[in-house]
Scaffold this motif. Structure first.
Motif, PDB file in Angstrom:
ATOM      1  N   THR A 167     -42.374 -17.404  15.106  1.00 53.71           N
ATOM      2  CA  THR A 167     -41.021 -17.965  15.049  1.00 53.71           C
ATOM      3  C   THR A 167     -40.105 -16.744  15.642  1.00 53.71           C
ATOM      4  OG1 THR A 167     -40.711 -17.201  12.778  1.00 53.71           O
ATOM      5  CG2 THR A 167     -41.245 -19.584  12.969  1.00 53.71           C
ATOM      6  N   ARG A 168     -40.553 -15.471  15.460  1.00 51.83           N
ATOM      7  CA  ARG A 168     -39.928 -14.516  16.118  1.00 51.83           C
ATOM      8  C   ARG A 168     -40.159 -14.424  17.588  1.00 51.83           C
ATOM      9  NH1 ARG A 168     -41.367  -9.491  11.680  1.00 51.83           N
ATOM     10  NH2 ARG A 168     -40.289 -10.599   9.930  1.00 51.83           N
ATOM     11  N   ARG A 216     -38.061 -17.404  19.012  1.00 54.61           N
ATOM     12  CA  ARG A 216     -36.418 -16.955  19.129  1.00 54.61           C
ATOM     13  C   ARG A 216     -36.320 -15.818  19.958  1.00 54.61           C
ATOM     14  NH1 ARG A 216     -36.981 -16.495  13.160  1.00 54.61           N
ATOM     15  NH2 ARG A 216     -36.412 -18.039  12.290  1.00 54.61           N
ATOM     16  N   VAL A 248     -36.955 -17.889  23.977  1.00 50.93           N
ATOM     17  CA  VAL A 248     -36.544 -19.271  24.064  1.00 50.93           C
ATOM     18  C   VAL A 248     -35.065 -19.486  23.787  1.00 50.93           C
ATOM     19  CG1 VAL A 248     -36.928 -21.534  23.681  1.00 50.93           C
ATOM     20  CG2 VAL A 248     -38.919 -20.245  23.747  1.00 50.93           C
ATOM     21  N   PRO A 249     -34.174 -19.668  24.634  1.00 51.10           N
ATOM     22  CA  PRO A 249     -32.705 -19.651  24.379  1.00 51.10           C
ATOM     23  C   PRO A 249     -32.588 -20.944  23.325  1.00 51.10           C
ATOM     24  CG  PRO A 249     -33.054 -19.577  26.854  1.00 51.10           C
ATOM     25  CD  PRO A 249     -34.327 -19.915  26.069  1.00 51.10           C
ATOM     26  N   PRO A 250     -31.331 -20.904  22.452  1.00 51.17           N
ATOM     27  CA  PRO A 250     -30.998 -22.046  21.758  1.00 51.17           C
ATOM     28  C   PRO A 250     -30.783 -23.125  22.495  1.00 51.17           C
ATOM     29  CG  PRO A 250     -29.872 -20.072  21.137  1.00 51.17           C
ATOM     30  CD  PRO A 250     -30.437 -19.701  22.324  1.00 51.17           C
ATOM     31  N   GLY A 251     -31.009 -24.245  21.959  1.00 50.18           N
ATOM     32  CA  GLY A 251     -30.886 -25.894  22.768  1.00 50.18           C
ATOM     33  C   GLY A 251     -32.219 -26.198  23.295  1.00 50.18           C
ATOM     34  N   VAL A 252     -33.104 -25.347  23.665  1.00 53.34           N
ATOM     35  CA  VAL A 252     -34.223 -25.825  24.389  1.00 53.34           C
ATOM     36  C   VAL A 252     -35.448 -26.455  23.395  1.00 53.34           C
ATOM     37  CG1 VAL A 252     -36.448 -24.777  25.332  1.00 53.34           C
ATOM     38  CG2 VAL A 252     -34.153 -23.791  26.015  1.00 53.34           C
ATOM     39  N   VAL A 253     -35.640 -27.612  23.607  1.00 51.62           N
ATOM     40  CA  VAL A 253     -36.761 -28.380  23.153  1.00 51.62           C
ATOM     41  C   VAL A 253     -38.035 -28.389  23.933  1.00 51.62           C
ATOM     42  CG1 VAL A 253     -37.207 -30.517  22.084  1.00 51.62           C
ATOM     43  CG2 VAL A 253     -34.792 -29.974  22.149  1.00 51.62           C
ATOM     44  N   THR A 276     -32.255 -24.993  29.032  1.00 52.13           N
ATOM     45  CA  THR A 276     -31.399 -23.940  28.299  1.00 52.13           C
ATOM     46  C   THR A 276     -29.938 -24.330  27.863  1.00 52.13           C
ATOM     47  OG1 THR A 276     -30.789 -23.146  30.547  1.00 52.13           O
ATOM     48  CG2 THR A 276     -33.094 -22.270  29.393  1.00 52.13           C
ATOM     49  N   GLY A 305     -29.361 -27.193  26.524  1.00 53.54           N
ATOM     50  CA  GLY A 305     -29.550 -28.104  25.743  1.00 53.54           C
ATOM     51  C   GLY A 305     -29.267 -29.579  26.573  1.00 53.54           C
TER      52      GLY A 305
END
Length: 281
Positions: free
Chosen positions: A2-3, A6, A9-14, A62, A64
């Motif tokens: 998970t680290r 994080r 990978v930028p937030p919002g990426v699926v 990236t 979202g």
């Protein structure tokens, strides 16, 4: 893991991918399963056998933005760009349009690395949640195993529990078959018999019921009730190459009774490091 995600990978990426554990150059699903019930040992297992995240697809970019309608070729290009500087724990699954390369993967990677097969997708295809827009081609082998038990009863077996002798002559459980057809069940029933009375205190080598941990199935964790049989019957089976710790991870396909073979004609159960897959062919 998970680290690493994080950090890379930028937030919002699926992402769409799969966790795997490598052990001595092969995938080891059993090591991954152990984490489900590891409890306090979870962190130790994660350190000793770190997981890798193999990525198949990118579903949101990236920003979202959902990109399910983009063709696979564009989603793949964005995924590769996103993970260009990612740590080794995050990797994009290999992809090719070269059929010779595919043949090489099926011939060599499946046996050497424990990979089940290849997946075929259209480069122009969109991602359709809930629908299987791809085909999987598994490498399979035809081989033999010894019938050590059945589900159902002796007169109407529903599936067979299979084994092989190890080097010490002990019958070890190796897997279970898919449900038998009526014709297969009828043919097999004629050859089955209950275990003979113990000789020198030796009983059937498998416990009753079969421990849940033996099956390797997360969807049915309870012990399996079955009928023990005298292990004198040889079955021809069709199996994939997901073979770990002396067992087939997936159910095998029962093909036919091999009345022409003795149980001593069945390949021995060898350790994976000793070249179990030497009987592929």
């Amino acid at each position: 893991m998970t680290r690493a995600i994080r950090a890379a990978v930028p937030p919002g990426v699926v992402l769409d991918g799969e966790l795997i554990v490598w052990e001595r150059g092969r995938t080891n699903f059993a090591q991954l399963q152990r984490r489900v019930t590891a409890g306090r040992d979870l962190l130790r297992l994660a350190r000793e056998c770190p997981a890798h995240y193999v990525l198949f697809d990118l579903l949101a970019d990236t920003g979202g933005q959902v990109i399910l309608d983009l063709p696979l070729s564009q989603r793949r290009a964005q995924l590769e760009q996103l993970l260009a500087g990612a740590p080794a724990q995050l990797t994009v699954t290999p992809q090719t349009t070269d059929l010779r390369q595919v043949a090489d993967w099926l011939l060599h990677w499946t046996a050497a690395a424990g990979i089940e097969g290849v997946v075929s997708k259209r480069l122009s295809g969109r991602y359709e949640p809930g629908r299987r827009g791809w085909s999987k081609f598994r490498t399979r082998i035809v081989t033999e195993a010894i019938v050590g038990g059945v589900t159902g009863d002796l007169s109407r077996p529903e599936s067979v529990l299979l084994g092989r002798f190890d080097r010490r002559g002990r019958l070890r459980y190796t897997g279970r078959s898919h449900p038998l057809t009526s014709a297969q069940a009828g043919e097999l029933a004629e050859s089955l018999s209950p275990p003979r009375m113990p000789c020198r205190g030796e009983a059937h080598p498998w416990p009753q019921p079969l421990p849940a941990s033996w099956s390797g199935q997360l969807d049915r964790p309870e012990p399996l009730q079955y009928v023990q049989v005298e292990p004198t019957v040889v079955a021809e089976i069709n199996a994939d190459v997901a073979f770990e710790h002396g067992r087939w991870r997936h159910r095998v396909r029962y093909a036919r009774l091999r009345a022409d073979l003795s149980v001593y004609d069945v390949p021995l159960l060898l350790g994976e490091e000793e070249g179990y897959f030497g009987d592929l062919g």
